[in-house]
Design an enzyme around this catalytic site. Structure first.
Site, short mmCIF file in Angstrom:
data_model
loop_
_atom_site.label_atom_id
_atom_site.label_comp_id
_atom_site.label_asym_id
_atom_site.label_seq_id
_atom_site.Cartn_x
_atom_site.Cartn_y
_atom_site.Cartn_z
N ASN A 14 0.70 -1.40 -0.07
CA ASN A 14 0.00 -0.15 -0.06
C ASN A 14 0.94 1.52 0.56
O ASN A 14 0.28 2.25 0.18
CB ASN A 14 -1.21 0.01 1.31
CG ASN A 14 -0.61 -0.22 2.47
OD1 ASN A 14 0.46 -1.32 2.70
ND2 ASN A 14 -0.50 0.48 3.31
N SER A 28 -11.78 -5.07 0.23
CA SER A 28 -12.05 -3.68 0.59
C SER A 28 -12.71 -2.81 -0.13
O SER A 28 -11.77 -2.00 -1.19
CB SER A 28 -11.66 -2.94 1.57
OG SER A 28 -11.93 -2.18 2.47
N GLN A 45 -5.41 -3.58 -2.15
CA GLN A 45 -4.58 -2.75 -3.40
C GLN A 45 -4.47 -2.99 -4.94
O GLN A 45 -4.46 -2.74 -5.74
CB GLN A 45 -3.13 -2.24 -3.16
CG GLN A 45 -3.11 -1.69 -1.08
CD GLN A 45 -4.05 0.15 -1.65
OE1 GLN A 45 -3.84 0.94 -2.22
NE2 GLN A 45 -4.08 0.42 -0.21
N THR A 51 -26.43 -9.21 11.62
CA THR A 51 -27.38 -8.72 9.99
C THR A 51 -26.43 -7.87 9.15
O THR A 51 -25.75 -7.29 9.27
CB THR A 51 -28.80 -7.60 10.18
OG1 THR A 51 -28.74 -8.18 11.90
CG2 THR A 51 -29.12 -6.84 9.11
N CYS A 75 -3.32 4.96 7.52
CA CYS A 75 -4.23 4.17 9.50
C CYS A 75 -2.62 5.07 9.98
O CYS A 75 -2.09 5.32 11.75
CB CYS A 75 -4.13 2.83 9.29
SG CYS A 75 -4.67 2.39 8.22
N1 PLP Z 1 -4.56 -3.85 3.75
C1 PLP Z 1 -4.09 -3.13 3.08
C2 PLP Z 1 -2.84 -3.53 2.10
C3 PLP Z 1 -4.82 -1.77 2.74
O1 PLP Z 1 -4.04 -0.18 2.65
C4 PLP Z 1 -5.83 -1.64 3.69
C5 PLP Z 1 -6.42 0.34 3.99
O2 PLP Z 1 -5.73 1.04 3.89
C6 PLP Z 1 -6.13 -2.57 4.59
C7 PLP Z 1 -5.42 -3.90 4.99
C8 PLP Z 1 -7.19 -2.08 5.42
O3 PLP Z 1 -9.07 -2.13 5.31
P1 PLP Z 1 -9.61 -1.26 5.20
O4 PLP Z 1 -9.77 0.27 5.53
O5 PLP Z 1 -11.66 -1.75 4.81
O6 PLP Z 1 -10.62 -1.91 7.19
#
Ligand code: PLP
Length: 390
Positions: free
Chosen positions: A148, A196, A176, A234, A321
């Site tokens: 990412n 996601s 990603q 749900t 994050c």
């Molecule tokens: N894994 C990777 C490689 C990501 O880039 C991200 C989000 O930044 C996630 C997991 C987490 O995904 P989510 O935000 O949907 O929990």
């Protein structure tokens, strides 16, 4: 509005996806588990979405489980496989997202042994290093499809073959990669895959975990019998319908979007690397088409990011994050960058809504801000004249 170059953090929801979702907030509001007509109608939408996800990754429809996003899918895959195995060893990498790393760290406190494979200078985890790390008691290999922060694509097919040959489960965080890379879970030997929706122009809070038939995995959320009694709660029908619509569009339009992003990313990369004392982070060629991660020597990435934000340009210093923390990116450090070079990095991620005009503006503004910051940087004064950095 400004210029958004942080598509790896999240994307806007595509208008067509939103259209598909809207009826599920009000008209088709039933609980997809209810036996009556309202419930059945909602369940039909969920069924279509499940098929759309399955088609996009070459899976069977009943191997797709809906979750709240990438983090939950990663947690479930890893903790679920560990719990089913009861004990053993896990192979992962030092450049995984925190959703994988912190889950593995947690499992270490529960008696599991974890190997965090180092990346090379381009962010790559070699298939040989995975092969070398697998032991007789290894129960799971978890290696991300694409990083990412630097966009490096991992040798997933080779890793899948190795895991299969050694009888070890293979999970990949493809959060990603979806929408950018063609994925066929059978051809690639993948047993579990996380995705996601908000990374490919779908809604936030909607994700899925692919679990191959026959995979030993414990249930994740306890409660109702949803998702074949494996994940209670749900169903988020609008989110699920949006995920399905988004993944279908992402697969259908992948080549055209990739081509658009690649052209713009090249323009950006060339323009920024023409500035003095800059260096590309990540793999030269094997990377996500829209990712441009650059170290601007003599500058604090955080300062550059904030100044660009004041100019209406959104970029990031690492994964969303971890931004906000002042520590340098652990991904760049794991790739062997020095602390100062890691601190001087900015991630630009191009998306399908960007234009060549956006890119030219970003190059121009970055050049101006970088020059201003370097004028007042004691760090830059040290670099000046040092040939190895020019
Ligand atoms: N894994 C990777 C490689 C990501 O880039 C991200 C989000 O930044 C996630 C997991 C987490 O995904 P989510 O935000 O949907 O929990």
């Amino acid at each position: 509005m400004g210029i958004y170059l942080d598509h790896a953090a999240t994307t806007y929801t595509d208008e067509r996806v939103l259209e598909a979702m809207l009826p599920y907030f009000k008209d088709v509001f039933g609980n997809a588990s209810s036996a009556h007509g309202y419930g059945q109608e909602a369940e039909r939408g969920v069924g279509i979405a499940r098929q759309q996800v399955a088609d996009a990754i070459g899976a069977k429809r009943d191997e797709v489980y809906f979750t709240s996003g990438g983090t939950e899918s990663d947690n479930w895959a890893i903790k679920g496989a560990a719990e089913a195995a009861k004990k053993g060893h896990i192979v992962t990498s030092a450049v995984e997202h925190h959703a994988v790393l912190d889950t593995c760290k947690y499992l270490e406190t529960r008696g599991f042994d974890v190997t965090y494979l180092p990346a090379d200078g381009s962010g790559l985890i070699s298939a040989d290093s995975v092969a070398g790390a697998i032991r007789d008691d290894t129960v799971l290999v978890s290696i991300m499809f694409a990083n990412n922060e630097v966009g490096t694509l991992m040798p997933i097919r080779e890793i899948g073959q190795i895991a299969r040959a050694r009888g070890v489960l293979f999970h990949t965080d493809a959060v990603q990669a979806i929408g950018h890379v063609p994925i066929d879970v059978d051809a690639l030997g993948i047993d579990m895959l996380s995705l996601s929706a908000h990374k490919f122009y779908g809604p936030k809070g909607a994700g899925a975990l692919y679990i191959r038939h026959g995979t030993g995995i414990a249930k994740f959320m306890h409660g109702g019998a949803q998702e074949k009694d494996m994940r209670a709660s749900t169903l988020n029908t609008p989110g699920i319908v949006g995920l399905g619509a988004a993944i279908e569009l992402a697969a259908a339009e992948r080549e055209q979007n990739n081509a658009h992003e690649a052209v713009l990313a090249k323009r950006l990369r060339d323009g920024l690397l023409a500035l003095p004392m800059t260096k590309l982070n990540g793999h030269e060629t094997s990377r996500l088409p829209g990712n441009v991660n650059i170290t601007f020597r003599g500058i604090e990435g955080e300062a550059l990011m904030i100044h660009l934000d004041l100019e209406g340009i959104a970029v990031s210093t690492g994964s969303a994050c971890t931004s906000g923390s002042t520590s340098p990116s652990y991904v760049l450090l794991a790739m062997g960058l020095s602390t100062v070079d890691a601190r001087a990095a900015i991630r630009f991620t191009v998306g399908r809504g960007n234009t060549a005009q956006d890119i030219d503006t970003v190059i121009e503004k970055t050049k101006n801000v970088a020059e201003r910051l370097r004028e007042i940087s004691p760090l830059f004064a040290q670099y000046k004249g040092d040939k190895k950095y020019v």
